[in-house]
Enzyme design. Structure first.
Site, PDB file in Angstrom:
ATOM      1  N   LYS A 117     -10.479  -1.464  -6.329  1.00  0.00           N
ATOM      2  CA  LYS A 117     -10.077  -2.550  -7.232  1.00  0.00           C
ATOM      3  C   LYS A 117     -11.136  -2.856  -8.293  1.00  0.00           C
ATOM      4  CE  LYS A 117      -6.286  -4.395  -5.298  1.00  0.00           C
ATOM      5  NZ  LYS A 117      -5.193  -5.067  -5.967  1.00  0.00           N
ATOM      6  N   GLY A 163      -1.289  -5.287  -2.652  1.00  0.00           N
ATOM      7  CA  GLY A 163       0.048  -5.642  -2.180  1.00  0.00           C
ATOM      8  C   GLY A 163       0.065  -6.969  -1.442  1.00  0.00           C
ATOM      9  N   GLU A 199     -10.819 -14.138  -8.939  1.00  0.00           N
ATOM     10  CA  GLU A 199      -9.925 -14.011 -10.084  1.00  0.00           C
ATOM     11  C   GLU A 199      -9.200 -15.329 -10.291  1.00  0.00           C
ATOM     12  OE1 GLU A 199      -8.350  -9.694 -10.711  1.00  0.00           O
ATOM     13  OE2 GLU A 199      -6.628 -10.976 -10.290  1.00  0.00           O
ATOM     14  N   LYS A 236       8.582  -6.261  -3.258  1.00  0.00           N
ATOM     15  CA  LYS A 236       9.570  -6.310  -4.331  1.00  0.00           C
ATOM     16  C   LYS A 236      10.975  -6.132  -3.764  1.00  0.00           C
ATOM     17  CE  LYS A 236       6.184  -4.133  -7.346  1.00  0.00           C
ATOM     18  NZ  LYS A 236       5.729  -2.832  -7.877  1.00  0.00           N
ATOM     19  N   GLU A 274       0.180  -1.992 -13.595  1.00  0.00           N
ATOM     20  CA  GLU A 274       0.778  -3.300 -13.282  1.00  0.00           C
ATOM     21  C   GLU A 274       0.012  -4.431 -13.956  1.00  0.00           C
ATOM     22  OE1 GLU A 274       2.791  -2.478  -8.940  1.00  0.00           O
ATOM     23  OE2 GLU A 274       0.938  -3.641  -8.972  1.00  0.00           O
ATOM     24  N   GLU A 288      -3.370  -3.681 -11.283  1.00  0.00           N
ATOM     25  CA  GLU A 288      -3.823  -2.423 -10.689  1.00  0.00           C
ATOM     26  C   GLU A 288      -2.983  -1.289 -11.249  1.00  0.00           C
ATOM     27  OE1 GLU A 288      -3.234  -2.392  -6.461  1.00  0.00           O
ATOM     28  OE2 GLU A 288      -1.154  -2.966  -6.592  1.00  0.00           O
ATOM     29  N   ARG A 292       1.250   7.166  -8.577  1.00  0.00           N
ATOM     30  CA  ARG A 292       2.308   7.883  -7.859  1.00  0.00           C
ATOM     31  C   ARG A 292       3.656   7.550  -8.502  1.00  0.00           C
ATOM     32  NH1 ARG A 292       4.089   3.010  -5.589  1.00  0.00           N
ATOM     33  NH2 ARG A 292       2.368   1.726  -4.898  1.00  0.00           N
ATOM     34  N   VAL A 295       8.845   3.293  -5.994  1.00  0.00           N
ATOM     35  CA  VAL A 295      10.162   3.041  -5.419  1.00  0.00           C
ATOM     36  C   VAL A 295      11.171   2.734  -6.528  1.00  0.00           C
ATOM     37  CG1 VAL A 295      11.489   1.533  -3.892  1.00  0.00           C
ATOM     38  CG2 VAL A 295       9.145   2.162  -3.270  1.00  0.00           C
TER      39      VAL A 295
END
Lengths: 454, 156
Positions: A117, A163, A199, A236, A274, A288, A292, A295
């Site tokens: 991160k 996540g 943050e 999500k 994101e 982040e 890949r 979904v």
């Protein structure tokens, strides 16, 4: 040497999805399955199936050396990791690099750069991509000083988390030292990494992500953004493109920032950058990068007509990008519902079992990505995703209506699903208006089932 | 509402695709009984090797059939299966005699072969006392998890 046989190191709907693109490209498929997935739809569709281990993922789908051995032993030229499991594990990518197997994804160095991160945040700053006010804190004294600059409320986040895992909200700066110590200890136990950072907490935020494709040599294009703000506990549930109700200036800025970030890494393949959009400040911050296929990639495919899996394979094969930015057109709206084997009446508890009957809808603008057919098993070892029902239309209202009709025509017996819950959300005026924030679904659930006063 | 021949065909297709062997449906004075012909529970058998490459979608129940299984084994034999996917070797080193041959007497800890995964050697032991009656996996070939390597007649 061009890719001709691909080992797919995944299961469920994404295994079926990857096989579909491979067939269209005339490529052979070898599917790595656990003992629990020998009779899955993917196993029946693949040209060859190899059982890589027992049902628990830690003994099968999460074993990089077994996956690479399976690829070597079946003469596969390439490995497609899908999402989850080993898809963002640098050690699998590195093993492939060592064994001269094509990893259909980014380089191991890129996976490492975005997997940490703090490194990912530093790359964002270097790329001129906005990040939420905050930063790394090594000691409690540092945290107090930085906390004063950011102001409350703020979040203490684990470097190794993600996540939604490894996060603490601090509303009063007096609580910050204790929260930082506790977060570091918890992160050490959960992720083997004690590092934390602070943050700013965004009260009303929207999760908006940019789909990018890079050729690995610095050429990067975007395929629009997706709004994934309908989330339950950071999972999500509904995703759509384009993000509704965003000013065109902000939309363009976010897309450009996503491209800038991936360009900085000379990113290879399909990825997602994101962002958190701060609704009150009309600002956005880098969250982040997911290195890949995701979904929710089908909404982008329906709106752009681009086969993202085929693009991944083409880039991995050294053929570069098949399209340039000016070829990309986001047309109409596409919305996806994730159909899970879980019971909304029992706090969304997973409901593994055998699907007695499965009937999926078809029709104009409808797409269903699934591995569930009548008689299919839903093993308890893996996530509960049964299918993604996606609808496309010339405008959002049409897409939503097609989605609603599609879900009404869906019939799943044998396991409880969240289809009824999706229909309730689709009927909710606040969702229909568009542009909800990530707190929306929790509020919706409270409205539907207010916490009892008794 | 009554059943048309199209409905019946549809129901038959559903039964065919399901895990059930028979179906009885009663509605509006109509009774429909369907039985899958020759429906028998497949005998419990050794883990079949990977299904043969098939570009088309086979019906779900086809995989329960002992189609690709090795020749039926003698009753009471113990199968030693691969504990992980990898390259199976019958010999400790190339050119050396195999760990076991047909007829060899084994103890539970007797090594019957090794499985290599990315240059890491994992030995496989017999697990029972008895006599090796069959060696199914050839040396130097990749085996899947659960694949039968040898069969052993356990000592009474």
């Amino acid at each position: 040497m061009p890719i001709r046989r691909i080992l797919i190191a995944n299961r469920g709907e994404i295994a079926v999805r990857v096989i579909r693109s491979c067939r269209q490209l005339g490529l052979e498929t070898v599917l790595a399955v656990s003992d629990a997935d020998r009779d899955s739809l993917g196993a029946r569709l693949a040209d060859r199936t190899l059982c890589i281990g027992p049902a628990p993922a830690s003994l099968s789908y999460l074993k990089p050396e077994i996956i690479v051995q399976a690829a070597l032993g079946s003469d596969a030229d390439a490995i497609h990791p899908g999402y989850g499991f080993l898809s963002e594990r640098a050690d699998l990518a590195r093993l492939c690099e060592d064994e001269s197997i094509v990893f259909i994804g980014p380089t191991s160095a890129q996976i490492e750069a975005v997997g940490d991160k703090l490194k990912a945040r530093a790359e964002a700053e270097a790329a001129g991509v906005p990040t939420a006010p905050g930063g790394a804190v090594a000691r409690v004294e540092e945290a107090v000083a930085l906390g004063r600059r950011i102001g409350a409320p703020l979040l203490v986040k684990a470097v190794g988390g993600g996540g939604g895992r490894g996060m603490k909200r601090v509303d009063d700066l007096a609580d910050l030292p204790a929260a930082v110590s506790m977060a570091a200890a918890e992160a050490g136990a959960a992720f083997g990494d004690e590092r934390v950072y602070l943050e700013r907490f965004v009260a009303r935020g929207r999760h908006i992500e940019v789909q990018v494709l890079g050729d690995g040599n610095g050429e990067v294009i975007h395929l629009g953004e997706r709004d994934c703000s309908v989330q339950r506990r950071y999972q999500k549930l509904i995703e759509e493109t384009p993000a509704p109700g965003l000013s065109e200036a902000l939309r363009a800025e976010i897309r450009e920032a996503g491209v800038r970030y991936a360009k900085r890494l000379a990113y290879r393949g399909a990825g997602t950058v994101e962002f958190l959009v701060d609704v009150e400040r009309q600002a956005f911050y880098f969250l982040e990068m997911n290195a890949r296929i995701q979904v929710e990639h089908p909404v982008t495919e329906l709106a752009t007509g681009v086969d993202l899996v085929a693009e991944q394979i083409a880039v991995a094969d050294g053929n570069g990008l098949s399209l340039s930015q000016s070829d990309v057109e986001v047309s109409g709206c596409a919305v996806e519902c994730r159909i899970n084997a879980e019971d909304p009446a029992c706090e969304f508890r997973p409901t593994p079992g055998t699907v007695r009957l499965a009937e999926w809808p078809s029709g104009e603008g409808l797409r269903v990505d699934t591995h569930i057919v009548t008689g299919a098993a839903v093993p308890p070892y893996y996530d509960s995703l049964l299918a993604k029902v996606i609808a496309h239309g010339p405008d959002r209202a049409t897409a939503l209506e097609r989605l609603r009709q599609g879900l009404r025509r869906t019939l799943i017996e044998g396991v409880a699903t969240n289809i009824g819950f999706h229909l309730a959300v689709l009927d909710d005026p606040e969702f229909q208006a568009g542009g909800v924030d990530t707190g929306y679904l929790a509020r919706f659930l409270d409205r539907a089932d207010p916490p009892s006063e008794a | 509402m009554s059943l048309t021949s199209k409905d019946v065909a549809e129901i038959m297709r559903m039964l065919e695709a399901s895990g059930f062997d028979s179906l009885t449906l009663e509605m509006d004075g109509v009774k429909l009984e369907l039985n899958r012909s020759g429906a028998t529970t497949p005998a419990v058998q050794a883990r079949a090797p990977a299904p043969s490459p098939s570009p088309t979608l086979a019906p779900a129940h086809a995989h329960a059939q002992p189609s690709a299984a090795p020749a039926p084994a003698e009753a009471g034999l113990v199968e030693v299966t691969a504990p992980l996917l990898g390259i199976f070797y019958r010999t400790p080193r190339p050119g050396e005699p195999p760990f076991v041959e047909v007829g060899a007497k084994v103890q539970p800890q007797t090594v019957i072969g090794i499985i290599e995964v990315m240059k890491l050697m994992n030995s496989v032991s017999a697990g029972v006392c008895g006599e090796v009656v069959e060696v199914l996996a050839p040396s130097g070939v990749m085996v899947e998890y659960g694949q039968v390597l040898v069969r052993i007649r356990p000592e009474a």
